[in-house]
Design an enzyme around this catalytic site. Structure first.
Site, PDB file in Angstrom:
ATOM      1  N   HIS A 124       9.990 -26.188  -0.522  1.00  0.00           N
ATOM      2  CA  HIS A 124       9.511 -27.365  -1.258  1.00  0.00           C
ATOM      3  C   HIS A 124       8.376 -27.004  -2.196  1.00  0.00           C
ATOM      4  CE1 HIS A 124      12.029 -30.128   1.171  1.00  0.00           C
ATOM      5  NE2 HIS A 124      12.009 -29.065   1.963  1.00  0.00           N
ATOM      6  N   GLU A 127       0.824  -1.214   0.000  1.00  0.00           N
ATOM      7  CA  GLU A 127       0.000   0.000   0.000  1.00  0.00           C
ATOM      8  C   GLU A 127       0.854   1.258   0.000  1.00  0.00           C
ATOM      9  OE1 GLU A 127      -3.023   0.085   3.029  1.00  0.00           O
ATOM     10  OE2 GLU A 127      -4.304  -1.293   1.927  1.00  0.00           O
ATOM     11  N   LYS A 155     -13.576  -0.358  -2.890  1.00  0.00           N
ATOM     12  CA  LYS A 155     -14.614  -0.129  -1.864  1.00  0.00           C
ATOM     13  C   LYS A 155     -15.804   0.619  -2.482  1.00  0.00           C
ATOM     14  CE  LYS A 155     -11.701   0.188   2.333  1.00  0.00           C
ATOM     15  NZ  LYS A 155     -11.342   1.011   3.483  1.00  0.00           N
TER      16      LYS A 155
HETATM   17  O1  PA5 Z   1      -4.048   0.827   5.298  1.00  0.00           O
HETATM   18  C1  PA5 Z   1      -5.200   1.198   5.179  1.00  0.00           C
HETATM   19  O2  PA5 Z   1      -5.525   2.371   5.420  1.00  0.00           O
HETATM   20  C2  PA5 Z   1      -6.303   0.236   4.760  1.00  0.00           C
HETATM   21  O3  PA5 Z   1      -5.840  -1.054   4.557  1.00  0.00           O
HETATM   22  C3  PA5 Z   1      -7.386   0.225   5.848  1.00  0.00           C
HETATM   23  O4  PA5 Z   1      -6.785  -0.124   7.059  1.00  0.00           O
HETATM   24  C4  PA5 Z   1      -8.477  -0.759   5.530  1.00  0.00           C
HETATM   25  O5  PA5 Z   1      -9.013  -0.465   4.273  1.00  0.00           O
HETATM   26  C5  PA5 Z   1      -9.595  -0.687   6.578  1.00  0.00           C
HETATM   27  O6  PA5 Z   1     -10.193   0.560   6.586  1.00  0.00           O
HETATM   28  P1  PA5 Z   1     -11.102   1.034   7.770  1.00  0.00           P
HETATM   29  O7  PA5 Z   1     -10.295   1.004   9.014  1.00  0.00           O
HETATM   30  O8  PA5 Z   1     -11.529   2.420   7.394  1.00  0.00           O
HETATM   31  O9  PA5 Z   1     -12.285   0.084   7.856  1.00  0.00           O
END
Ligand code: PA5
Length: 438
Positions: A310, A289, A424
């Site tokens: 393996h 990310e 999303k």
């Molecule tokens: O790193 C990030 O920001 C994302 O992976 C969020 O943690 C994930 O999408 C969950 O989002 P939220 O906490 O708003 O439900």
């Protein structure tokens, strides 16, 4: 007590002169981070989280963990991505993949993670595992609107309210969310749940050392003060005025960038203990990310050896030369089990008699690193001296600092995740959420 960066297996791949050439850029990246003047700087509060967290909230976390430990056999943690991976990583790294079986024996709550998929079957399984035992819920969502955890919460909220009644249930639900906005905040306020804050200036994947990670981690019986102390040591090191090449996080950022520029597009993090699996899942999220954007970035994957030697070991050894490995090693034995005696030597193992199994694991590491590097696969080696809270806290901060410097070196914003938001929103549209139908 701290992460050590070793370049033993890198000499055929990266020259010292290349490191020297990237040093000024890495120094600038670090200075920009510390001065909070770079792109994405509104999301850089993780930099000082080990020292600047809200003390009052920290005390409330310990108190809530104590309550859950005393009145619950199970804690259901509901969250996805950065809202669960850090907690699961820390619990499994320190307690092993059998943490729930161990917790049950030690009189601690079992911790189950839900809301990481839209699987009704998985939810049913967890409900069955809880059975008629006492439980509590920690719902974690910064936005408070992510579909998978929101649905799971609806299910478990109804279950807990049915079991205890609304009043008692509201004392067993802990909501970790934004301080000012989101549907979850509204539900939490309306029902009077105890609330913890996902800090504004910290993205999900950098949030494990905030209430997001700390509450479930504390419930699992882990010393969160030591975790923060280890992170603080890394924070101090990162900020310390010294040659930046003395900093392991900077070295890691520089070497992986040099390798990336030479065509090694994939980084596989490798460990020789099965309990590293979820730490690697957390690491993958942090790396992917943070760096995978603007049509560039290293693709992060993970492997547990010897298991995966393996399977994908074959590809690493003989396949296309697109990847490098980063080995995470703990130098101190985490078990003193030795190869036992047998009635006879029919299995030809007596040459290992009474030798620590750790020695065999070390031999696997050295043998594999030699085999892979000789085939043209660079290996970075990261070492911790022990598997404990302090070392892990140090490692967490190390990775966060390294990927931030690495992202700046690659000219991207390491603190946003626009790609995740697209799925999303599409999902809201496909499912017909009001306001998203076009
Ligand atoms: O790193 C990030 O920001 C994302 O992976 C969020 O943690 C994930 O999408 C969950 O989002 P939220 O906490 O708003 O439900």
């Amino acid at each position: 007590m701290k992460v050590t960066f070793k370049k033993d297996y890198l000499k055929d791949f990266v020259a010292d002169s290349e490191v020297e050439l990237l040093k000024p850029a890495a120094g600038l990246a670090r200075d920009t981070l510390l001065a909070r003047t770079g792109v994405g700087n509104e999301m850089e509060d993780w930099l000082t989280l080990p020292t600047d967290h809200d003390q009052g909230e920290f005390t409330r976390i310990l108190k809530a963990a104590g309550k859950i430990k005393s009145d619950s056999k199970v804690l259901v943690v509901i969250g996805i991505g950065g809202s669960y991976l850090g907690a699961r990583a820390v619990i499994e790294f320190l307690k092993s993949e059998f943490h729930n079986e161990k917790a049950a024996k030690a009189g601690l709550p079992e911790v189950y993670f839900v809301g990481t998929s839209a699987s009704g079957r998985y939810i049913d399984d967890v409900i069955n595992l809880i059975g008629d035992r006492d439980f509590s819920i920690n719902i974690i969502s910064k936005s408070g609107t992510t579909t998978e955890p929101a649905i799971a919460f609806r299910v478990f909220k109804s279950l807990i309210e049915k079991k205890y009644g609304k009043d008692e249930a509201s004392k067993r639900i802990f909501a970790t969310t934004d301080a000012n906005k989101g549907a979850l905040l509204d539900v939490a306020k309306e029902n009077g749940y105890e609330r913890f804050i996902v800090p504004d200036g910290i993205g999900g994947r950098y949030s494990v050392l905030s209430a997001v990670g700390l509450l479930p981690i504390a419930v699992a019986g882990i010393d969160i003060k030591q975790l923060l102390a280890g992170a603080k040591a890394a924070q101090d090191d990162f900020a310390k005025d010294e040659d930046i090449l003395a900093k392991p996080s900077i070295l890691y950022a520089i070497y992986r960038n040099i390798l990336y520029r030479k065509g090694f597009d994939v980084e596989t993090i490798v460990g020789y203990e099965p309990q590293f699996r979820y730490l690697f899942e957390w690491w993958k999220q942090l790396m992917a990310e943070s760096e995978g954007k603007d049509n560039k970035g290293i693709y992060p994957t993970s492997a547990i050896f010897s298991t995966d030697l393996h399977s994908i070991g074959q590809y690493i050894q003989d396949g296309k030369k697109i990847l490098f490995e980063t080995i995470l090693d703990i130098t101190k034995p985490i078990s003193d089990r030795v190869v036992p005696a047998a009635d006879d030597d029919t299995d030809h193992l007596d040459y290992l008699l009474n030798r620590p199994i750790k020695e065999v694991n070390e031999a696997a590491l050295t043998a594999t690193a030699q085999a892979h590097t000789s085939a043209g696969v660079p290996n970075i080696l990261l070492q911790l001296d022990d598997l404990d809270e302090f070392n892990l806290g140090n490692l967490i901060y190390f990775f966060e600092a390294a990927v931030s410097v690495s992202g700046y070196l690659n000219a991207i914003n390491p603190f946003d995740q626009p790609g995740v938001e697209i799925y999303k929103t599409n999902m809201f549209r496909i499912l017909g959420k009001p306001g998203y139908t076009k």
